[in-house]
Write an enzyme that holds these catalytic residues in place. Sequence first.
Site, PDB file in Angstrom:
ATOM      1  N   HIS A  28      73.050  26.120  60.377  1.00 39.62           N
ATOM      2  CA  HIS A  28      74.326  25.585  59.828  1.00 39.62           C
ATOM      3  C   HIS A  28      75.400  25.754  60.960  1.00 39.62           C
ATOM      4  O   HIS A  28      76.499  24.548  60.847  1.00 39.62           O
ATOM      5  CB  HIS A  28      75.116  26.089  58.539  1.00 39.62           C
ATOM      6  CG  HIS A  28      75.964  25.285  57.852  1.00 39.62           C
ATOM      7  ND1 HIS A  28      75.571  24.314  57.109  1.00 39.62           N
ATOM      8  CD2 HIS A  28      77.322  25.248  57.531  1.00 39.62           C
ATOM      9  CE1 HIS A  28      76.614  23.722  56.465  1.00 39.62           C
ATOM     10  NE2 HIS A  28      77.629  24.332  56.835  1.00 39.62           N
ATOM     11  N   TYR A  50      87.765   2.154  49.413  1.00 38.63           N
ATOM     12  CA  TYR A  50      88.151   1.122  50.151  1.00 38.63           C
ATOM     13  C   TYR A  50      87.643   0.823  51.575  1.00 38.63           C
ATOM     14  O   TYR A  50      87.066  -0.008  52.273  1.00 38.63           O
ATOM     15  CB  TYR A  50      89.777   0.942  50.366  1.00 38.63           C
ATOM     16  CG  TYR A  50      90.545   0.828  49.128  1.00 38.63           C
ATOM     17  CD1 TYR A  50      90.757  -0.399  48.521  1.00 38.63           C
ATOM     18  CD2 TYR A  50      90.891   1.825  48.380  1.00 38.63           C
ATOM     19  CE1 TYR A  50      91.668  -0.733  47.395  1.00 38.63           C
ATOM     20  CE2 TYR A  50      91.710   1.629  47.344  1.00 38.63           C
ATOM     21  CZ  TYR A  50      91.872   0.386  46.687  1.00 38.63           C
ATOM     22  OH  TYR A  50      92.594  -0.080  45.410  1.00 38.63           O
ATOM     23  N   HIS A  83      79.800  14.250  54.365  1.00 42.33           N
ATOM     24  CA  HIS A  83      80.758  14.961  53.601  1.00 42.33           C
ATOM     25  C   HIS A  83      81.100  13.927  52.254  1.00 42.33           C
ATOM     26  O   HIS A  83      81.315  12.900  52.629  1.00 42.33           O
ATOM     27  CB  HIS A  83      81.854  15.501  54.351  1.00 42.33           C
ATOM     28  CG  HIS A  83      81.568  16.718  55.028  1.00 42.33           C
ATOM     29  ND1 HIS A  83      81.955  17.042  56.192  1.00 42.33           N
ATOM     30  CD2 HIS A  83      80.820  17.608  55.054  1.00 42.33           C
ATOM     31  CE1 HIS A  83      81.790  18.114  56.706  1.00 42.33           C
ATOM     32  NE2 HIS A  83      80.873  18.633  56.011  1.00 42.33           N
ATOM     33  N   LYS A  97      68.066  12.025  53.700  1.00 38.00           N
ATOM     34  CA  LYS A  97      68.226  12.813  52.083  1.00 38.00           C
ATOM     35  C   LYS A  97      69.750  13.266  52.339  1.00 38.00           C
ATOM     36  O   LYS A  97      70.164  13.467  53.292  1.00 38.00           O
ATOM     37  CB  LYS A  97      67.386  13.646  51.855  1.00 38.00           C
ATOM     38  CG  LYS A  97      66.045  13.156  51.564  1.00 38.00           C
ATOM     39  CD  LYS A  97      65.154  14.191  50.885  1.00 38.00           C
ATOM     40  CE  LYS A  97      63.521  13.234  50.436  1.00 38.00           C
ATOM     41  NZ  LYS A  97      62.770  14.299  49.783  1.00 38.00           N
ATOM     42  N   ARG A 153      75.607  22.448  63.003  1.00 42.58           N
ATOM     43  CA  ARG A 153      76.180  21.428  62.234  1.00 42.58           C
ATOM     44  C   ARG A 153      77.700  21.552  62.173  1.00 42.58           C
ATOM     45  O   ARG A 153      78.514  20.569  62.483  1.00 42.58           O
ATOM     46  CB  ARG A 153      75.833  21.429  60.744  1.00 42.58           C
ATOM     47  CG  ARG A 153      76.569  20.560  59.803  1.00 42.58           C
ATOM     48  CD  ARG A 153      76.012  20.685  58.400  1.00 42.58           C
ATOM     49  NE  ARG A 153      76.820  19.912  57.178  1.00 42.58           N
ATOM     50  CZ  ARG A 153      76.947  18.731  56.633  1.00 42.58           C
ATOM     51  NH1 ARG A 153      76.140  17.795  57.508  1.00 42.58           N
ATOM     52  NH2 ARG A 153      77.576  18.212  56.019  1.00 42.58           N
ATOM     53  N   ARG A 169      72.388  18.468  57.781  1.00 41.39           N
ATOM     54  CA  ARG A 169      72.174  19.775  57.268  1.00 41.39           C
ATOM     55  C   ARG A 169      70.611  20.136  57.561  1.00 41.39           C
ATOM     56  O   ARG A 169      69.789  19.094  57.835  1.00 41.39           O
ATOM     57  CB  ARG A 169      72.256  19.620  55.658  1.00 41.39           C
ATOM     58  CG  ARG A 169      73.807  19.489  55.275  1.00 41.39           C
ATOM     59  CD  ARG A 169      73.879  19.206  53.668  1.00 41.39           C
ATOM     60  NE  ARG A 169      75.139  18.801  53.340  1.00 41.39           N
ATOM     61  CZ  ARG A 169      75.632  17.629  53.245  1.00 41.39           C
ATOM     62  NH1 ARG A 169      74.903  16.707  53.567  1.00 41.39           N
ATOM     63  NH2 ARG A 169      76.813  17.584  52.804  1.00 41.39           N
TER      64      ARG A 169
END
Length: 464
Positions: free
Chosen positions: A379, A415, A405, A293, A382, A271
């Site tokens: 964006h 898992y 995400h 971050k 991204r 981001r």
Amino acid sequence: MAKVNFTAERVASFEAAPGKTQTIYWDAKAPGLGLRVTPAGARSYIYESRLFGKTVRITIGDSRAWTLGKARTEAARLKTVIDDGKDPREQAAEQRAAHEARKVEARRKDVTLTEAWAAYIEARRSKWSDLHHRDHVTLASAGGQPKKRGKGLTEPGPLAALMPLKLSDLSAERMGQWLADEAAQRPARARLAFNLLRIFAAWCESRAEYQRLIDPQAVATRLSKDALPKQAAKTDSIQREQLAAWFGAVHQLSNPVMEAYLIGLLLTGARREELAELRWDDVDFRWRSLHLKDKVEIETGRVIPLTPYFASVLLELKRINDTPPNVRQMRSLEAKGETWRPSDWVFASKTSSGGRMAAPNSALHRVCVIAGIAPVTLHGLRRSFSSLAEWTEIPSGIKAQIMGHKPSAIAERHYNVRPLDLLRTWHDKLEAWILKEARIDFNSEQNQQGPQAVIQRPANIAKK
């Protein structure tokens, strides 16, 4: 002391006995009514009786404010209360509490959106990113301030018109009209402002001082659906066949920091603020990792691979950052009483108040114009990372973990714990494919020599 039939003249003539802090005279006509006199001349009506075997004494009021007739009437009322087995003092305390509660409620209902919004920002500031905080400030700004870039004054934010209103005045009708007005001028900003206002309203319901002040219908989603145009899904991204033109245009930028930042967005899928807030302490050249971050993992952030080509770009940037200024520049700093030291920010800026890059949008727009491709947002870079990853068949879970995400499946959350080395294998593969499609000749083996190695920029991407 013997009881005396009170008259207005006698009440005014009573004096305190010598040597006593107070003297009480009792009325012969109204049982329990007395007049307390101090050496200073203060006179107050009192009432005294017994309740459950204990003496109860209550001050009625100053004799200058209470006539004798009203004092006798009040004494009779207090006698009735005590005869019923009730303590007038408790009733008075309850009345005072009720009065204070009414005053507090009145003040609560007078709270404006400006006051509550400021309290909300202060309470939530530590949980927000700088960009999210800036959105809350600018959307509610009254405007009229000199622009930091360009000439003229700033315009009021979408929420500025609502700020003077009381929270209790934010009705569905008022909000509907506001949305209609804003939708005609700036629908995207209005949508963002309304969404932030809805979250703010939910926060208010969690605070006693703001509960039940905002009408729930005033922040209902149907209002924005009715007033704002339907939001289309954004699809801006760089296509495979556009990579060569885009990289060629990026390398024409005169600012190496901006160049590295835009390349980083495309090659990491981070981001915009995650990458902009990167410090040199977050970059590990030896183990090839970046500590970013993260809006999901707020406390810990996330660690992603540092791919070979992007590592070479950052090494060049670090060389520039660590190079002291020339003698003339050093003397200029000394004249100002300043000392030079390398910046802690990877994407440092000498003109930004925060010391790091803050507004890369215009540079990206210039790149798209030079490359001859449709405009791509920050964006959108991204989004390009995610789209281009499909060409290399990267597993969706690995791509999501690199991009930050939130896991959506049970297996992903509980898992699948992927080590950095596994992420690096796929991430390096994606970067190599992008460089190939961009026609950039880069030997990744050079980057295996460690952070001390001087990695040269390939000849075909040298600055023009």
